[in-house]
Design a protein around this motif. Structure first.
Motif, PDB file in Angstrom:
ATOM      1  N   ASP A  96       0.830  -1.197   0.000  1.00  0.00           N
ATOM      2  CA  ASP A  96       0.000   0.000   0.000  1.00  0.00           C
ATOM      3  C   ASP A  96       0.870   1.254   0.000  1.00  0.00           C
ATOM      4  N   TYR A  97       0.251   2.358  -0.334  1.00  0.00           N
ATOM      5  CA  TYR A  97       0.969   3.626  -0.420  1.00  0.00           C
ATOM      6  C   TYR A  97       1.741   3.885   0.869  1.00  0.00           C
ATOM      7  N   THR A  98       3.002   4.250   0.695  1.00  0.00           N
ATOM      8  CA  THR A  98       3.854   4.508   1.845  1.00  0.00           C
ATOM      9  C   THR A  98       4.426   5.912   1.728  1.00  0.00           C
ATOM     10  N   LEU A  99       4.694   6.542   2.863  1.00  0.00           N
ATOM     11  CA  LEU A  99       5.210   7.907   2.870  1.00  0.00           C
ATOM     12  C   LEU A  99       6.698   7.961   2.580  1.00  0.00           C
ATOM     13  N   SER A 100       7.393   6.814   2.706  1.00  0.00           N
ATOM     14  CA  SER A 100       8.832   6.801   2.518  1.00  0.00           C
ATOM     15  C   SER A 100       9.232   5.546   1.758  1.00  0.00           C
TER      16      SER A 100
END
Length: 632
Positions: A96-100
């Protein structure tokens, strides 16, 4: 006390200094070992001492082995160019979308040419493409997405490092939220904020396809390709993509064609790609795809024509000569067109597939009396090819000139165009038109050949690691009807999900124990479940049609292969997003109980309110389109 001879003292002092250096070096190596193992073995200490001794070479030059101490030498190394007809790519885990997230690798370049070389190319969600290039000895990373402005990262202007120096260098790109940062040899070089609209909720490196040396023109080594999520390394799956990248051979050539007799509509062909050491390329790039007119290399009547090409475009013409043209039609198929006659598609085998997938194809035309025979091949090896035949108005056809890419519509490359056994030269063109890196033929939606309004009616295949189809609805309207046809042999999987803009109301279709399951969640947090049996289990590999239809404000029916179930719902809603092949990543995060295995099989005829919704640009790889569903 006085010393009459200082030499013994100097020898002792020098020996102590050597011993001290050895101990410091071993301590550093042990520190490195501590990071990898809890207790270094005696053998590792002995090899460390050997590495230290290797640093003392003639003239004080450090060997490749001695560079281990600065942690730049990778553990896994691939050398390029690879052996003939060998190509690989890597797929990273999808999360899933990750910030890093980050990608890193090491490179040792022995390039002598100053021309641009791509050492690693990637493709991610939402048509995000990126390439790691070496341009005049400097690293250059380019990110592209549809018609948005490119994002470019390079080394510092005052950085004297030329990475074509035969030494190891480490490149690292990190994304934190919407900021990209580039490091070379652990020193930051540049950073950039992604422009508005460039990236919203998609990863760039996680869940990407990575292709090392896509054009086969790199001389050197790559090692330790690593993709990380918040510092945690992800698994890389290796795939053989030799068939997709045959054009990237270091020594490409004019195909030498030998035919073996067979049935009337098929020929078996052996293509010898080593028959010539020259390569004549004409590129039709996004920045320059003007047509090219070349006079015929011979005055003899037309007998044979052969060439290789690759493209991702459609509705365009590769070339035109006399009354003949070779076109790519609206569905991405190659077609032979003769003036005043109906066009015929040319397919590589019995199962027609689009050829605008970026792979290399070889095309062959041959005149026999008043007929032109044509066939196309994807592999430069022994294989079967389906032959078509069209009649000419005369048995003699003289060609004065060839027009390549007429009307500036074509985006792609043509290679080794051979007319009557003579290769057409493109040396008169500018250097940028005589090369064609894979990144240059990626289409952007706002450019000449937009695929944004081309709806498809073919079967879409879903394999285990294929990406889902994410279909945003441009102009949401009240839900009335949704339908699709699916084939599968899996007894548990997620077919699709439909959701409104806020995910307040959403519907999912899945397979549970070989039965179709529909769930509907509304803003009251109520979940409706409907199991449908149809005429039997749905994991039988046959086609099954599902229809979900609202018949009035509060009643809807679910139909599976003609068997109908009616239920009541509390309110109507509008569909904003359709997610096919997996559960919507947002729903997966908020409603884990709905999640299941990815869909494996085929889907076709996806309709919302009786209109097709799947467009060509929703499918990142045209090879997923087929006319026959093949389940393994």
């Amino acid at each position: 006390m006085s010393f009459t001879n200082p030499l013994p003292f100097l020898v002792i002092l020098f020996s102590l200094q050597i011993y001290r250096c050895q101990q410091q070096h071993l301590n550093l190596l042990n520190d490195d070992n501590i990071n990898n193992t809890s207790s270094p073995s005696p053998s590792s200490s002995s090899s460390s001492l050997s590495s230290f001794n290797e640093t003392f070479t003639t003239g004080g030059t450090l060997t490749e082995a001695s560079l281990n101490s600065n942690r730049l030498i990778p553990k896994t190394v691939s050398e390029y160019p690879l052996p003939f007809n060998v190509r690989t790519k890597y797929l990273t885990d999808e999360e899933d979308y990750t910030l890093s997230e980050a990608i890193s690798f090491s490179v040792l370049s022995k390039q002598q040419s100053s021309s641009t070389t791509t050492i690693l190319a990637g493709f991610a969600y939402d048509n995000i493409y990126y390439v790691f290039d070496i341009e005049e000895g400097k690293p250059k990373i380019i990110f592209s997405q549809d018609d948005l402005p490119d994002v470019v990262l390079t080394s510092k202007e005052n950085n004297p490092i030329n990475i074509n120096d035969g030494q190891w260098h480490k490149l690292n790109i990190e994304r934190v939220n919407r900021k990209l940062r580039f490091q070379l040899d652990n020193t930051e070089q540049s950073d950039m904020q992604l422009p508005d609209g460039w990236q919203t909720k998609t990863n760039i490196f996680i869940g990407a396809e990575l292709t090392p040396v896509p054009n086969g023109d790199f001389n050197g080594k790559l090692g330790d390709i690593l993709v990380t999520n918040a510092g945690r390394s992800l698994n890389l799956r290796e795939e053989d993509t030799t068939d997709e990248n045959e054009d990237n051979l270091k020594e490409s050539s004019t195909p030498l064609i030998s035919s073996i007799p067979s049935s009337s509509d098929k020929i078996f062909v052996v293509v010898d790609m080593k028959s010539s050491q020259t390569k004549q390329i004409v590129g039709f790039l996004r920045t320059d795809n003007s047509e090219v007119v070349v006079p015929s290399p011979t005055n003899n009547p037309f007998n044979t024509l052969s060439f290789s090409f690759r493209t991702r475009s459609n509705v365009s013409t590769l070339m035109q000569f006399g009354p003949i043209s070779l076109n790519i039609d609206v569905d991405g198929y190659l077609a032979l067109v003769i003036r005043d006659k109906q066009a015929q598609r040319i397919s590589s085998n019995d199962e027609q597939k689009p050829i605008n997938d970026g792979s290399i194809y070889s095309v062959h035309l041959q005149r026999t009396d008043k007929n032109i025979e044509a066939w196309i091949m994807k592999k430069n090896s022994f294989q079967s090819a389906k032959k078509i035949s069209m009649e000419l108005s005369s048995a003699k056809l003289n060609i004065d000139s060839f027009v390549f890419g007429p009307r500036s519509q074509f985006i792609g490359c043509l290679e080794n165009v051979t007319y009557n056994e003579q290769v057409i030269s493109f040396k008169h063109l500018s250097s940028n038109r005589q090369q064609c890196p894979s990144s240059s033929i990626v289409l952007k939606s706002a450019e000449v050949l937009s695929t944004s309004n081309i709806f498809i009616d073919q079967i879409i295949s879903f394999k285990e690691y294929d990406r889902p189809l994410i279909v945003p609805i441009d102009y949401p309207e009240d839900f009335r009807l949704f339908s699709l046809v699916f084939y599968t042999q899996e007894s548990n999987s997620i077919i699709c999900s439909l959701a409104d803009r806020t995910y307040t109301n959403f519907l999912t279709l899945s397979i549970y124990n070989a039965r179709l399951l529909l769930t509907f969640d509304d803003k009251q947090r109520k979940r409706l479940k409907i199991f449908l049996n149809g005429t039997g289990p749905v994991d039988d590999g046959r086609d099954h049609e599902v229809v979900v239809k609202l018949i009035n404000k509060n009643d809807f029916i679910v139909e599976l292969d003609g068997n109908v179930v009616m239920k009541k719902i509390s309110e109507t809603f509008r569909i904003q997003t359709i997610y096919i092949g997996q559960l919507d990543s947002f729903l997966k995060e908020k409603h884990a109980s709905l999640d299941g295995d990815n869909f494996v099989g085929c889907i076709k005829n996806v309709m919302l309110n009786e209109r097709a919704v799947i467009k060509l640009d929703h499918i990142h790889h045209a090879g997923r389109l087929t006319n026959v569903c093949q389940l393994s």
